[in-house]
Design a protein around this motif. Structure first.
Motif, short mmCIF file in Angstrom:
data_model
loop_
_atom_site.label_atom_id
_atom_site.label_comp_id
_atom_site.label_asym_id
_atom_site.label_seq_id
_atom_site.Cartn_x
_atom_site.Cartn_y
_atom_site.Cartn_z
N CYS A 91 0.82 -1.21 0.00
CA CYS A 91 0.00 0.00 0.00
C CYS A 91 0.86 1.27 0.00
O CYS A 91 1.82 1.39 0.74
CB CYS A 91 -0.92 -0.01 1.22
N CYS A 141 -1.43 2.76 8.75
CA CYS A 141 -1.48 4.21 8.78
C CYS A 141 -2.82 4.60 9.41
O CYS A 141 -3.61 3.72 9.71
CB CYS A 141 -1.34 4.78 7.36
N CYS A 176 -8.09 0.69 7.27
CA CYS A 176 -8.38 -0.54 6.51
C CYS A 176 -8.22 -1.77 7.40
O CYS A 176 -8.87 -2.77 7.20
CB CYS A 176 -7.49 -0.64 5.29
S1 SF4 Z 1 -4.80 1.40 6.64
FE1 SF4 Z 1 -5.30 1.29 4.43
S2 SF4 Z 1 -4.26 3.05 3.58
FE2 SF4 Z 1 -3.32 2.69 5.60
S3 SF4 Z 1 -1.60 1.31 5.27
FE3 SF4 Z 1 -3.33 0.02 5.68
S4 SF4 Z 1 -4.12 -0.48 3.65
FE4 SF4 Z 1 -2.85 1.31 3.42
#
Ligand code: SF4
Lengths: 601, 269
Positions: free
Chosen positions: A424, A463, A467
């Motif tokens: 990602c 982050c 997700c």
């Molecule tokens: S939460 Fe979503 S945007 Fe953030 S690192 Fe994971 S997959 Fe990527």
């Protein structure tokens, strides 16, 4: 022409996919578009929008490779479809697939030039990637226990499928301000209905002595950099109103959603800015309008023909029960409402499954499930339903053979981790690998056997975008970077006390935890909990008590927990501990690097 | 089938039915390149054992010629090679024969494992062979060396890496494209149907007159399969960088990698 056929005969009473969601023309068109893009005849942005609409994300720091997300309505899969995914992964991806938190498969590191070939293959087996990404109505989810859950009022699956039939490729869902998520569930416990744009729980009421089926509908929930819990639209929405309600909500979002600021474009921001009551009124009015216009033209095409259940006759005499069976039964299976049958959850690691395992799962479904299906779950897992109780030992033995018999699927050891820096663009840390590390350690420590921890969850995002669903975890983490002097190290922000059932609550920020201290930190929290808990109290309930200010004399608030964690999360210098400064899965020193986000769980 | 027609030399693969009838007609020599112990347990009737390892231990043209003659393979003999992996090892042997100037060599389009699963005939007899004469007409136009590769690349040749995706991402020859060997096979056959292979090239905008050099990890097996995949769809200007990436690295030539991603962690164990 050869007259020796390599295909082996398979029994022909096997259920096959009923709906082909795919379209060959779309695969062919995709190939054309890639060529035009490579020749510079389509702008980068136009192409990007196009590929997202067809389920192809860019991969970390490169557009030459895609992450392809399938759209699997209700998470339903047939064995032939699993075989196809396995074949496509072997050919064009990396020999494994990834189960997302939204019941879909993702294939990573597919060359952009081969995406069209994957799309073709999927069409062969009735699958699509259409509107799996982009600003569309994403795959409509449905609890993997729908139809078999002891607590459900009726099976919502046909409604999830029918709603998909209506919305997929519908002009109305092609260019929304932002993505739009719809979840159906069997009961409050299993469907995360308050964390999505539209969440639906089956209900029934008596009206003039007649039973009326319908739903409880929640609107405007969602996880993200800023999260909200959904609001109940009305006490009861009859099934006839389902389509109109969905259409009305999507239309209002389409008209009024924030198209200027992508960070505030999801419907939950609209609801929040406008205020729930106003939004609710708008939806009800819009629904009345829609109904007048639509009712003559469209009805939801709900196919309630029950799935044919096959007689499975296995001579289930096992010479011996393999080791670990009772531990596995306890943590991976649920008794169905239909007596004599169980549903079985497969423990994967961060949702990763090899193509050989997929083929083995397909064979087991053929042989041992009465419905001949598989469903992908909500927690990067896969589920067999309709397994005869007496066949469970045999199934376990088969799972053992292919490395899929790990215990803990329905416990805290089964950790969710988004794809993070494995693919990602936005990721700051390798949440994917960390989730695997935590899971391996906790299975080794037999944490799955601890009833106090059973209902709790650990979820990790790379982050602040959720997700990995860290906000609804009992213990949730999202990635960031820390610094000591000039040296950077990977770290996670820890949230405590989130939950996704009828008491849906978002986790409360507790403290920052360096990546390499996540495991000891969780163990320390468990230790504190054990010394504080009341009799019969589980970790998630204790956490809720602390957050509500009813903790014991030692731990009154999250701050007290934070205090006790200080020694565990202290930051050593680089000379003292070099490994501390590298992220999981990477030997080199940590540095944060991100690109443009396309959001990929 | 007319045994000596010119067109036959372009036959890249042969299916089981045709091979069986050619075996019955005694119009073909079949090479089984598995280990001797596996060969002894059962093989396609009439097949001669040439373990790949023996060949690779000395694949000088003289040595290969010696094998060829001792197996009774003449300039015009039809040869069919098979293995039990996925056609890559057989490809390397076929390519070697082609390199010393033997035109008429094909790959069985299924593996031995599939042959067995289909219940086709197998026996354990080693055939007796009469020595033959075979000429030596090296075909340098199907071989690429590291130096040649560098030159050709500058002039626009396509460089095709046939190793697995994750190996490729980890490191590869700069400018190479990746077509993993698994992408070449179908679920039944060692090579996909021609239309599908053609599409893979068309999707990459590779025209049929491009010069293409295939390579893989060390000895040119996976890329041997790549070589025959391309030949099967009529691409003629194809070369095998037979010493492949192992030599490239030992020569300390430049290497490229996919940066900033922990892609390894995605593969399930
Ligand atoms: S939460 Fe979503 S945007 Fe953030 S690192 Fe994971 S997959 Fe990527």
């Amino acid at each position: 022409m050869s007259n020796t056929s390599v295909n082996q005969a398979k029994p022909d009473n096997l259920p096959k996919h009923k709906i082909n969601w795919g379209k060959l023309e779309e695969a062919e068109y995709f190939a054309e578009q890639v060529k035009l893009f490579r020749q510079g005849k389509i702008s980068k942005d136009d192409f990007r929008r196009f590929r997202l609409m067809h389920g192809a994300y860019g991969s970390r720091m490169t557009d030459d490779y895609s992450m392809i997300r399938l759209k699997l309505p209700a998470g339903e899969l047939y064995p032939e479809q699993l075989d196809k995914v396995a074949e496509l992964s072997d050919s064009f991806s990396i020999g494994s697939a990834h189960v997302s938190t939204r019941q879909n498969f993702q294939l990573h590191w597919v060359a952009l030039e081969d995406v069209s070939e994957v799309l073709r293959g999927l069409v062969d087996a009735g699958m699509t990637t259409r509107e799996a990404c982009g600003n569309s109505v994403r795959s409509i989810m449905c609890s993997p226990l729908a139809g078999v859950c002891p607590d459900e009022i009726f099976d919502p699956t046909p409604y999830a499928v029918a709603t998909t039939k209506f919305l997929l490729r519908n002009p109305m869902s092609q260019a929304l301000p932002r993505k739009f998520k719809i979840n159906f569930t069997c009961c409050e416990k299993h469907g995360m209905v308050r964390m999505v744009d539209i969440g639906l729980i089956p209900q029934q009421v008596e009206i003039n002595g007649k039973t009326q089926l319908g739903f409880k509908i929640f609107l405007g929930g969602g996880l993200g950099a800023q999260s909200f819990v959904g609001h109940l639209l009305e006490d009861f929405t009859p099934e006839e109103e389902l389509l109109y309600t969905v259409v009305a909500t999507v239309r209002i979002f389409d008209r009024l959603g924030n198209r200027e600021n992508m960070a505030r474009a999801r419907m939950r921001y609209l609801v929040n800015e406008m205020g729930w009551e106003k939004f609710q009124n708008l939806v009800l009015k819009e629904r009345a309008m829609v109904k007048m216009v639509l009712s003559v033209l469209v009805k939801l095409d709900v196919d309630k023909t029950p799935d044919v259940l096959r007689k499975i006759s296995i001579s289930s005499e096992m010479p011996y029960i393999p080791q670990g069976y009772s531990r596995w039964i306890k943590s991976n299976t649920i008794k169905q409402k239909q007596s004599g049958f169980s549903s079985v959850f497969l423990t994967l690691e961060s949702g990763d499954v090899t193509s050989n395992q997929l083929r083995a799962i397909a064979d087991m479904a053929r042989e041992l499930t009465a419905d001949g299906q598989i469903r992908n779950g909500f927690a990067q897992d896969m589920v067999f339903r309709w397994i005869k109780d007496e066949d469970l030992p045999r199934l376990y033995a088969k799972l053992l053979e292919v490395g899929l018999a790990n215990p803990g699927a329905l416990t805290m050891t089964s950790v969710v981790g988004c794809s993070g820096t494995t693919s990602c663009n936005l990721a700051l840390t390798n949440s994917h690998r960390l989730a695997k590390e935590v899971q391996r350690k906790f299975i080794e420590l037999k944490i799955d056997e601890d009833d106090d921890l059973r209902n709790s969850t650990i979820k990790i995002s790379g982050c602040p975008n959720s997700c990995g669903q860290h906000e609804i975890a009992t213990i949730g983490f999202y990635g960031g970077g820390g610094r000591l002097g000039k040296d950077m190290y990977p770290l996670y922000n820890m949230l405590l006390g989130g939950r996704a059932d009828e008491d849906t609550t978002l986790g409360h920020t507790c403290t920052k935890v360096p990546a390499k201290r996540v495991i000891p930190t969780i163990l320390k929290i468990v230790e504190i909990f054990k010394s504080e808990k009341r009799q019969g109290e589980t970790l998630d309930l204790w956490m809720r008590r602390v957050i509500q200010g009813n903790g014991g004399p030692n731990i009154k608030s999250l701050d007290d927990i934070k205090e006790l964690l200080q020694p565990t999360i202290a930051v050593p210098t680089k000379d003292q501990d070099e490994d501390f400064y590298a992220d999981y899965g990477n030997d080199a020193s940590y540095h944060a690097k991100t690109g443009r986000g396309e959001c990929a769980a | 089938m007319c045994g000596l027609s010119k067109g036959k030399t372009t036959r890249v693969t042969i299916d089981a039915d045709n091979l069986r009838s050619e075996i019955r007609d005694k119009s073909v020599k079949v090479l089984d390149i598995r280990k001797e112990e596996d060969y002894k347990k059962g093989h396609i009737p009439g097949a001669i054992n040439l373990p790949l390892a023996s060949l690779l231990s000395d694949d000088s043209p003289e040595k290969v010629l010696q094998y060829t003659q001792s197996f009774g393979i003449g300039d015009e003999t039809s040869v069919v090679v098979y293995d039990d992996t996925f056609g890559a090892l057989a490809s390397r042997v076929a390519w070697t024969l082609e390199y010393i100037g033997h035109e008429d060599v094909s790959l069985l389009d299924i593996t031995f494992g599939t042959w067995k699963k289909l219940g086709l005939e197998i026996n354990t007899e080693s055939p007796s062979t009469n020595k033959s004469n075979h000429s030596l007409k090296l075909k340098p136009q199907i071989l690429a060396t590291a130096d040649y590769l560098v030159h050709a690349k500058e002039k626009g040749a396509v460089l095709m890496d046939n190793r697995e995706r994750l190996n490729f991402l980890e490191q590869h020859i700069p400018g190479a494209i990746n077509i993993p060997y698994r992408m070449l096979a179908s679920s039944q056959n060692i090579l996909k149907p021609k239309e599908e292979l053609k599409r893979l090239m068309q999707n990459r905008n590779i025209s049929s007159d491009s010069e293409i050099i295939t390579y893989c990890g060390s000895v040119g097996t996976l890329s041997g399969l790549g070589y025959y995949a391309l030949k099967s769809i009529g691409l003629d200007n194809v070369k095998l960088y037979v010493r492949s990436f192992k030599e490239w690295k030992s020569l300390e030539k430049p290497i490229e990698k996919q940066m900033d991603a922990n892609y390894w962690d995605l593969s399930a164990e």
